[in-house]
Scaffold this motif. Structure first.
Motif, short mmCIF file in Angstrom:
data_model
loop_
_atom_site.label_atom_id
_atom_site.label_comp_id
_atom_site.label_asym_id
_atom_site.label_seq_id
_atom_site.Cartn_x
_atom_site.Cartn_y
_atom_site.Cartn_z
N SER A 1 42.89 30.00 56.98
CA SER A 1 43.56 31.24 57.36
C SER A 1 42.64 32.46 57.33
O SER A 1 43.09 33.56 57.60
N GLY A 2 41.39 32.26 57.02
CA GLY A 2 40.45 33.38 57.06
C GLY A 2 39.69 33.54 55.77
O GLY A 2 39.78 32.73 54.86
N ALA A 3 38.93 34.62 55.71
CA ALA A 3 38.12 34.89 54.53
C ALA A 3 39.01 35.18 53.33
O ALA A 3 40.07 35.79 53.46
N ALA A 4 38.54 34.75 52.19
CA ALA A 4 39.30 34.94 50.96
C ALA A 4 39.18 36.37 50.46
O ALA A 4 38.15 37.01 50.61
N ARG A 5 40.27 36.87 49.88
CA ARG A 5 40.21 38.14 49.16
C ARG A 5 39.33 37.98 47.93
O ARG A 5 39.14 36.88 47.42
N ILE A 6 38.87 39.09 47.42
CA ILE A 6 38.05 39.09 46.20
C ILE A 6 38.89 38.61 45.02
O ILE A 6 40.04 39.02 44.85
N LEU A 7 38.27 37.76 44.21
CA LEU A 7 38.90 37.24 43.01
C LEU A 7 38.20 37.82 41.78
O LEU A 7 36.97 37.84 41.74
N PRO A 8 38.95 38.32 40.82
CA PRO A 8 38.32 38.93 39.64
C PRO A 8 37.56 37.90 38.79
O PRO A 8 38.03 36.78 38.61
N ASP A 9 36.40 38.31 38.29
CA ASP A 9 35.61 37.43 37.43
C ASP A 9 36.25 37.24 36.07
O ASP A 9 36.22 36.15 35.51
N ALA A 10 36.81 38.30 35.52
CA ALA A 10 37.42 38.23 34.18
C ALA A 10 38.89 37.81 34.30
O ALA A 10 39.59 38.18 35.25
N CYS A 11 39.33 37.05 33.34
CA CYS A 11 40.71 36.58 33.33
C CYS A 11 41.68 37.75 33.15
O CYS A 11 41.62 38.46 32.16
N PRO A 12 42.59 37.94 34.11
CA PRO A 12 43.55 39.03 33.99
C PRO A 12 44.86 38.62 33.29
O PRO A 12 45.72 39.44 33.07
N PHE A 13 44.97 37.35 32.96
CA PHE A 13 46.23 36.81 32.47
C PHE A 13 46.28 36.72 30.95
O PHE A 13 45.31 36.36 30.30
N MET A 14 47.45 37.03 30.41
CA MET A 14 47.74 36.82 29.00
C MET A 14 48.59 35.55 28.90
O MET A 14 49.40 35.25 29.79
N LEU A 15 48.40 34.82 27.82
CA LEU A 15 49.12 33.57 27.63
C LEU A 15 50.64 33.76 27.73
O LEU A 15 51.32 33.01 28.43
N ASP A 16 51.16 34.78 27.07
CA ASP A 16 52.61 34.99 27.09
C ASP A 16 53.13 35.25 28.50
O ASP A 16 54.23 34.80 28.86
N ALA A 17 52.35 35.95 29.31
CA ALA A 17 52.76 36.21 30.69
C ALA A 17 52.78 34.92 31.50
O ALA A 17 53.69 34.70 32.30
#
Length: 158
Positions: free
Chosen positions: A123-139
């Motif tokens: 479907s095309g070029a990928a959007r930028i993905l963050p290097d650092a984990c943005p997720f918290m376990l509880d989320a």
């Protein structure tokens, strides 16, 4: 216990050991017949197996979240969304509070990120993905896919 039954047929071994442990719990003297070394290893492996399972489910969920973010116009979006829901629901089912300190969400994210960056979608070029984990376990365990995608998008724009 026959020599090597644990290595030859773990199903028969486990049935025999369970029977011996039940008899022991009922007060019968069967100590010499219990394969304590392997019983102890198996008991410990149960917890480790649950932990590995929870880790794998969270890693897969994050991989699919990354794909959803990277290729929002892909024909696979519906499938990826379903997969995220399924993986997060299963992870929540496997999770126990004692796992919290052993899961290593940032490390799981790094593995998912490597996989996502190797992935290719037509479907095309990928959007930028963050290097650092943005997720918290509880989320993650809460399973709010839209909220997780918003968190990912915010981290990618920083």
């Amino acid at each position: 216990m026959p020599d090597g039954l644990y290595d030859q047929d773990v199903l028969i071994w486990s049935d025999q050991q369970a029977d011996l442990l039940r008899r022991l719990a009922a007060g019968e003297r069967v100590n010499d017949a219990v394969d304590w070394t392997n019983v102890i290893e198996e008991v410990q492996d149960v917890g480790q197996s649950q932990l590995r399972s929870c880790r794998g489910l969270l890693r897969q969920a994050m991989l699919h979240l990354l794909k959803l973010h990277a290729w929002p116009t892909s024909r696979s979006v519906g499938h990826w969304g379903d997969e995220v829901d399924a993986f997060l629901s299963a992870a929540e089912d496997h999770f126990t509070p004692s796992m919290r300190q052993h899961l290593g969400v940032a490390g799981l994210y790094a593995k998912a990120l490597r996989s996502a960056r190797r992935a290719n979608d037509q479907s095309g070029a990928a959007r930028i993905l963050p290097d650092a984990c943005p997720f918290m376990l509880d989320a993650l365990l809460a399973g709010d896919v839209d909220g997780l995608l918003a968190t990912l998008a915010a981290a990618a724009s920083d």
